[in-house]
Design a protein around this motif. Structure first.
Motif, PDB file in Angstrom:
ATOM      1  N   ILE A 116       0.814  -1.206   0.000  1.00  0.00           N
ATOM      2  CA  ILE A 116       0.000   0.000   0.000  1.00  0.00           C
ATOM      3  C   ILE A 116       0.860   1.274   0.000  1.00  0.00           C
ATOM      4  O   ILE A 116       0.430   2.319  -0.466  1.00  0.00           O
ATOM      5  CB  ILE A 116      -0.987  -0.011   1.192  1.00  0.00           C
ATOM      6  CG1 ILE A 116      -2.085   1.029   1.034  1.00  0.00           C
ATOM      7  CG2 ILE A 116      -0.265   0.186   2.488  1.00  0.00           C
ATOM      8  CD1 ILE A 116      -3.045   0.680  -0.069  1.00  0.00           C
ATOM      9  N   SER A 117       2.089   1.158   0.481  1.00  0.00           N
ATOM     10  CA  SER A 117       2.960   2.340   0.526  1.00  0.00           C
ATOM     11  C   SER A 117       3.957   2.374  -0.629  1.00  0.00           C
ATOM     12  O   SER A 117       4.955   3.082  -0.563  1.00  0.00           O
ATOM     13  CB  SER A 117       3.700   2.386   1.862  1.00  0.00           C
ATOM     14  OG  SER A 117       4.485   1.225   2.015  1.00  0.00           O
ATOM     15  N   LEU A 157      -0.996  -3.184  -9.683  1.00  0.00           N
ATOM     16  CA  LEU A 157      -2.199  -2.589  -9.101  1.00  0.00           C
ATOM     17  C   LEU A 157      -3.046  -1.928 -10.186  1.00  0.00           C
ATOM     18  O   LEU A 157      -4.276  -2.071 -10.212  1.00  0.00           O
ATOM     19  CB  LEU A 157      -1.813  -1.571  -8.027  1.00  0.00           C
ATOM     20  CG  LEU A 157      -2.956  -0.921  -7.258  1.00  0.00           C
ATOM     21  CD1 LEU A 157      -3.679  -1.957  -6.410  1.00  0.00           C
ATOM     22  CD2 LEU A 157      -2.442   0.216  -6.407  1.00  0.00           C
TER      23      LEU A 157
END
Length: 172
Positions: A116-117, A157
């Motif tokens: 996510i980072s 993603l």
């Protein structure tokens, strides 16, 4: 001083000025002769050769000999204070400071690993590479790995989101 027999002595006018009382007279230099050949320069000093390396002992001989102490014991100082002497050898050259690791390279790699980072990992990786190029610090492989992993995650993603939008929401 008595002049040598057969040679005329120099008059005070030929000897030059007298030094003040209490000062020694400088030594007279002999007149230069043009008939003498020039002196050869002194021979160069021989360069010392390094000492030969010690020959290694066989493993069986090393196992039979007792171990030697590595350093003599230091005398204790009162109250545990240091004696104030330097620990470096007196004739040792100072060590060159090694370049430090860039402070953003490792956090960039860690952010890229945690999915996510990944955008933060890409940002820190680019910032780390720019600082490394300017300052000469180390850590460029970490920053490059952070960029590759971060962009790979962002690409995956993006493709996953596009696939979801096309097949799940577009099929209605």
């Amino acid at each position: 001083m008595i002049p040598p027999v057969g040679k005329p002595s120099a008059t005070p006018a030929q000897q030059g000025p007298r030094p003040p009382a209490g000062h020694p007279r400088p030594p007279a230099t002999p007149p230069a002769s043009t008939n003498q050949p020039p002196k050869a320069p002194p021979a160069p000093r021989p360069v010392p050769q390094p000492a030969p390396a010690p020959t290694p002992r066989p493993a069986s001989a090393a196992a039979n000999t007792p171990a030697k102490p590595t350093a003599p014991a230091k005398p204790a100082t009162p109250h545990g204070s240091s004696s104030g002497t330097a620990s470096a050898k007196p004739h040792a050259l100072p060590a060159k400071p090694e370049p430090q690791l860039n402070k953003n390279a490792i956090p960039a790699l860690l952010c890229s690993f945690f999915g996510i980072s990944a955008p933060f990992g890409v940002y820190l990786g680019r910032k780390a590479r720019r600082e490394i190029a300017q300052t000469g610090e180390t850590g460029d492989p970490y920053a490059v790995a952070a960029l590759i992993i971060g962009w790979a995650y962002l690409t995956a993603l993006g493709l996953g989101l596009a696939t979801y939008l096309i097949f799940v929401l577009g099929g209605r």
